[in-house]
Design a protein around this motif. Structure first.
Motif, PDB file in Angstrom:
ATOM      1  N   UNK A   1       0.948  -2.635  -6.579  1.00 46.43           N
ATOM      2  CA  UNK A   1       0.633  -1.345  -5.458  1.00 46.43           C
ATOM      3  C   UNK A   1      -0.781  -1.445  -5.468  1.00 46.43           C
ATOM      4  N   UNK A   2      -1.404  -1.392  -4.208  1.00 47.75           N
ATOM      5  CA  UNK A   2      -2.926  -1.635  -3.952  1.00 47.75           C
ATOM      6  C   UNK A   2      -3.567  -0.303  -4.370  1.00 47.75           C
ATOM      7  N   UNK A   3      -4.767  -0.907  -4.718  1.00 45.83           N
ATOM      8  CA  UNK A   3      -5.962   0.041  -5.009  1.00 45.83           C
ATOM      9  C   UNK A   3      -5.625   0.970  -6.110  1.00 45.83           C
ATOM     10  N   UNK A   4      -6.376   2.054  -6.278  1.00 49.30           N
ATOM     11  CA  UNK A   4      -6.374   2.981  -7.165  1.00 49.30           C
ATOM     12  C   UNK A   4      -5.429   4.175  -6.785  1.00 49.30           C
ATOM     13  N   UNK A   5      -4.861   5.074  -7.774  1.00 48.91           N
ATOM     14  CA  UNK A   5      -4.252   6.121  -7.379  1.00 48.91           C
ATOM     15  C   UNK A   5      -4.961   7.236  -6.416  1.00 48.91           C
ATOM     16  N   UNK A   6      -4.008   7.631  -5.423  1.00 49.31           N
ATOM     17  CA  UNK A   6      -4.814   8.508  -4.572  1.00 49.31           C
ATOM     18  C   UNK A   6      -5.126   7.785  -3.322  1.00 49.31           C
ATOM     19  N   UNK A   7      -5.494   6.554  -3.339  1.00 50.32           N
ATOM     20  CA  UNK A   7      -5.957   5.499  -2.320  1.00 50.32           C
ATOM     21  C   UNK A   7      -4.847   5.385  -1.662  1.00 50.32           C
ATOM     22  N   UNK A   8      -4.006   6.122  -0.651  1.00 47.40           N
ATOM     23  CA  UNK A   8      -2.601   5.884  -0.134  1.00 47.40           C
ATOM     24  C   UNK A   8      -3.043   5.440   1.205  1.00 47.40           C
ATOM     25  N   UNK A   9      -2.037   5.013   1.987  1.00 44.40           N
ATOM     26  CA  UNK A   9      -2.107   4.553   3.622  1.00 44.40           C
ATOM     27  C   UNK A   9      -2.641   5.823   4.496  1.00 44.40           C
ATOM     28  N   UNK A  10      -2.106   7.126   3.900  1.00 42.97           N
ATOM     29  CA  UNK A  10      -2.471   8.181   4.657  1.00 42.97           C
ATOM     30  C   UNK A  10      -3.855   8.431   4.555  1.00 42.97           C
TER      31      UNK A  10
ATOM     32  N   UNK B   1      -6.654   5.647   5.796  1.00 43.09           N
ATOM     33  CA  UNK B   1      -6.620   5.615   7.229  1.00 43.09           C
ATOM     34  C   UNK B   1      -7.619   7.064   7.666  1.00 43.09           C
ATOM     35  N   UNK B   2      -7.408   8.284   6.940  1.00 40.13           N
ATOM     36  CA  UNK B   2      -7.884   9.550   7.079  1.00 40.13           C
ATOM     37  C   UNK B   2      -9.597   9.364   6.969  1.00 40.13           C
ATOM     38  N   UNK B   3      -9.881   8.552   5.801  1.00 40.94           N
ATOM     39  CA  UNK B   3     -11.341   8.570   5.423  1.00 40.94           C
ATOM     40  C   UNK B   3     -11.885   7.489   6.422  1.00 40.94           C
ATOM     41  N   UNK B   4     -11.300   6.335   7.011  1.00 41.52           N
ATOM     42  CA  UNK B   4     -11.770   5.259   7.858  1.00 41.52           C
ATOM     43  C   UNK B   4     -12.066   6.131   9.151  1.00 41.52           C
ATOM     44  N   UNK B   5     -11.270   7.195   9.588  1.00 35.21           N
ATOM     45  CA  UNK B   5     -11.256   7.841  11.007  1.00 35.21           C
ATOM     46  C   UNK B   5     -12.207   8.989  10.689  1.00 35.21           C
ATOM     47  N   UNK B   6     -12.966   9.280   9.566  1.00 36.37           N
ATOM     48  CA  UNK B   6     -13.810  10.431   9.688  1.00 36.37           C
ATOM     49  C   UNK B   6     -15.359   9.752   9.357  1.00 36.37           C
ATOM     50  N   UNK B   7     -15.453   8.262   9.111  1.00 31.36           N
ATOM     51  CA  UNK B   7     -16.515   7.764   9.208  1.00 31.36           C
ATOM     52  C   UNK B   7     -17.027   7.040   7.777  1.00 31.36           C
TER      53      UNK B   7
ATOM     54  N   UNK C   1       0.920  -1.226  -0.034  1.00 29.45           N
ATOM     55  CA  UNK C   1      -0.311  -0.048   0.034  1.00 29.45           C
ATOM     56  C   UNK C   1       0.942   1.094  -0.150  1.00 29.45           C
ATOM     57  N   UNK C   2       0.712   2.089  -0.995  1.00 29.74           N
ATOM     58  CA  UNK C   2       1.685   3.477  -1.008  1.00 29.74           C
ATOM     59  C   UNK C   2       1.227   4.290   0.161  1.00 29.74           C
TER      60      UNK C   2
ATOM     61  N   UNK D   1     -21.242   4.341 -10.546  1.00 24.08           N
ATOM     62  CA  UNK D   1     -22.565   4.084  -9.731  1.00 24.08           C
ATOM     63  C   UNK D   1     -22.429   4.273  -8.313  1.00 24.08           C
ATOM     64  N   UNK D   2     -21.450   3.484  -7.579  1.00 27.68           N
ATOM     65  CA  UNK D   2     -21.281   3.416  -6.160  1.00 27.68           C
ATOM     66  C   UNK D   2     -20.356   4.974  -5.565  1.00 27.68           C
ATOM     67  N   UNK D   3     -19.519   5.529  -6.431  1.00 28.56           N
ATOM     68  CA  UNK D   3     -18.795   6.439  -6.004  1.00 28.56           C
ATOM     69  C   UNK D   3     -17.859   6.079  -4.943  1.00 28.56           C
ATOM     70  N   UNK D   4     -17.693   4.784  -4.542  1.00 31.25           N
ATOM     71  CA  UNK D   4     -16.750   4.387  -3.669  1.00 31.25           C
ATOM     72  C   UNK D   4     -15.394   4.036  -3.877  1.00 31.25           C
ATOM     73  N   UNK D   5     -14.478   3.665  -3.276  1.00 32.25           N
ATOM     74  CA  UNK D   5     -13.046   3.339  -3.629  1.00 32.25           C
ATOM     75  C   UNK D   5     -12.966   1.584  -3.800  1.00 32.25           C
ATOM     76  N   UNK D   6     -13.079   1.155  -4.889  1.00 34.11           N
ATOM     77  CA  UNK D   6     -12.787  -0.163  -4.979  1.00 34.11           C
ATOM     78  C   UNK D   6     -11.650  -0.999  -4.557  1.00 34.11           C
TER      79      UNK D   6
END
Length: 599
Positions: A522-531, A534-540, A502-503, A560-565
């Protein structure tokens, strides 16, 4: 002359390539690799008559196979560690001593009374059929994903008993030769025991010499593996010079000596991956060589009632009895004894050594020794098929194998990794989180997630963590260099396509600076980094599973989902992770895991 050389060259290339592609095909269709290799060898050899390696290689045929078996034994013995015996030492000791003795006597009596061999020849072949070597056991263990205790018992037995079998056969042959003379004394057996001890000492001495030379840094890193490789060949040849068939004993002792010295000379462990790759290629090649060299007459001789009945008795009577009797009062459970008592496939050593003894005995005036080759072939092929196809189902039935189709090791206990692990666990996947911080792991344990407190890069983790249920590793610490080191360390175990990182931040993942090959890890999409994660999980942000009802691209579903796959759980239970490079197609019945803000 040139045509003959070209044919020999083509034969060698075909055998090696066919062996490796057999391994690949077995992996693809989830069959035991040895079954595919045996069938491939029979097809190109006795069935269609395309290649006869024995004629093509001539006098080099037997030495090549012997050297290959020696290298396979060395690789197996260096992979052993005394710490694996914790909790099973009594069982292993009993099986390779008392159990081997019972199997020798039982196999000999079956060969005499059922297969119709003379008592002298029966004790030779009975000693040989004690073996369950690493060439057949280790490929089965890779596929079956057994629990560590049972896997360790079978692996230790296969490697330790492999050189003992030929030694027992040789001992029986020496008895026949000596007792056939008009006058013989017990002292006539002394040379046999002396030469056997010398072969052991040669293996130990060369092992200690290599350990000393490596510890003093006398070999550059790039020459270390090739030089040790040469020492293995020297050790085998020295053992063979002392007495035929003791070369295998010498290299096994050498391997055990080096394995024992690894905790003093850590750099010796670096040859492991090199020897493992060589071992896989040699195992494939040797099986193709042996089966392709058989004749049609030999194969037809297999299908006789005495031989078939002999194999049945070996499978269902001799093996189970030898294990059950020898393990009375040991640590093994009822289920473990049942599985170990069933699994005993024979392989390369049995085929090669039986041919050697068949030739010797026929020369000595035992015409019925010609049955040794078809007898061995029947036992090898039937045990390989029976045990290869049944080890997985029986292990699962007995509760001695991992039943989950996919498992993940997450390195690093962050807010994101704990929440992600909990979601995957709820979906039925096996998940393990490792970290050096017990405070971080405490949060994971509150959710019932399995954890390991310790350094995953430490050598001790090999013996403290059961990696059997897991086929994927995710390095998700907040340290890019550490994540890279975890990936580099575990690629040989999990494979390149099952090792991900994970970047950490956007500075690490500038698109034009990332090599194409690295994007696959490298996991997930660009922009979906460790920092960011974790920030997204902490804010809900939370994890959601989307049921896929039709074939479509990941990009379409993301709109359709607007989420991070993050990953896809296939219909067969396998997990496929999204990476910078791979955006997997979605199929009907799949489940897509995304991280998104609660609507």
């Amino acid at each position: 002359m040139e045509i003959q050389q070209e044919l020999t060259l083509i034969s060698i290339v075909v055998v090696i390539a066919l062996g490796m592609f057999s391994q690949w095909l077995a992996w693809r269709i989830q069959w035991p690799s040895i079954v595919i290799m045996t069938i491939a060898g029979l097809l190109i050899g006795p069935i269609f008559g395309l290649i006869n390696p024995q004629e093509g290689l001539g006098e080099l045929y037997s030495p090549i196979i012997s050297l290959a078996v020696a290298l396979i034994l060395f690789e197996g013995s260096t992979s052993l560690d005394i710490r694996e015996l914790k909790g099973i030492s009594k069982s292993v000791f009993r099986i390779v001593t008392f159990g081997a003795l019972i199997a020798w006597i039982g196999g000999s009596l079956a060969a005499h009374f059922v297969a119709g061999l003379s008592l002298e020849i029966s004790f030779i072949i009975g000693g040989l059929f004690v073996v369950t070597g690493p060439t057949v056991i280790i490929p089965l263990l890779r596929q079956a994903k057994l629990t560590p205790r049972v896997a360790s018992v079978l692996k230790w037995e296969g490697i330790i008993v492999d050189p003992i079998g030929p030694l027992l056969a040789l001992f029986a042959y020496e008895i026949i030769k000596i007792t056939s003379e008009e006058s013989f004394l017990l002292s006539d057996f002394i040379p046999f025991f002396v030469e056997s001890i010398l072969a052991i000492l040669v293996g130990y001495a060369i092992g200690m010499l290599v350990s000393l030379l490596v510890s003093k840094g006398l070999f550059p890193e790039y020459l270390k593996s090739p030089i040790i490789f040469c020492f293995v060949l020297i050790c085998f040849a020295s053992g063979e010079v002392i007495m035929h068939e003791t070369g295998m004993l010498s290299v096994t002792v050498m391997g055990l000596t080096l394995a024992r010295s690894k905790k003093y000379v850590h750099s010796i462990g670096s040859i492991g991956h090199f020897m493992e790759n060589i071992s896989v290629m040699l195992t494939s090649t040797v099986f193709i060589l042996l089966t392709a060299s058989l004749t049609r007459d030999t194969i037809m001789d297999v299908f006789t009632w005495p031989i078939i009945l002999f194999v049945i008795i070996m499978l269902f009577l001799v093996r189970p009895l030898s294990i059950w009797i020898s393990t009375i009062g040991t640590e093994l459970t009822l289920q473990e004894k049942t599985l170990v008592g069933w699994i005993a496939p024979r392989g390369v050593v049995a085929l090669t050594v039986s041919g050697y003894f068949a030739g010797l005995l026929i020369e000595d005036g035992y015409p019925n020794a010609s049955i040794l080759t078809p007898l061995t072939l029947a036992l090898v092929f039937i045990t390989v098929c029976a045990h290869g196809f049944s080890i997985g189902p029986i292990a699962r039935k007995l509760g001695l194998a991992n039943t989950n189709s996919s498992g993940v090791v997450m390195v690093g206990a962050s807010s994101f990794s704990i929440a992600f692990a909990q979601h995957l666990k709820d979906m039925g996947a096996s998940v393990l989180i490792t970290d050096t911080s017990d405070d971080q792991l405490y949060r994971a344990r509150k959710f019932g997630i399995p954890t390991y407190h310790g350094e995953i890069l430490s050598e001790h983790s090999d013996f403290e963590v059961d990696m059997t249920p897991y086929d994927t590793i995710l390095a998700m610490k907040g340290d890019a260099a550490y994540n890279a080191l975890v990936c580099q360390t575990y690629i040989p175990e999990f494979g390149y396509h099952n090792t991900f990182s994970l970047p950490i931040g956007t500075s690490q993942v500038e698109h034009r600076e990332i090599p194409s090959a690295l994007k696959a890890n490298l996991l997930f999409e660009e922009g979906a980094t460790f920092t960011e994660l974790n920030k997204k999980v902490n804010i809900g942000y939370t994890f959601h599973t989307i049921e896929i009802n039709s074939k479509q691209t990941l990009l379409k579903e993301k709109r359709k989902s607007k989420g991070i796959p993050l990953c896809i759980k296939r219909k067969n239970g396998n997990l496929v992770f999204v990476t910078f490079k791979e955006k997997p197609l979605l199929d009907e019945g799949d489940q897509l895991v995304v991280l998104e803000l609660e609507k």
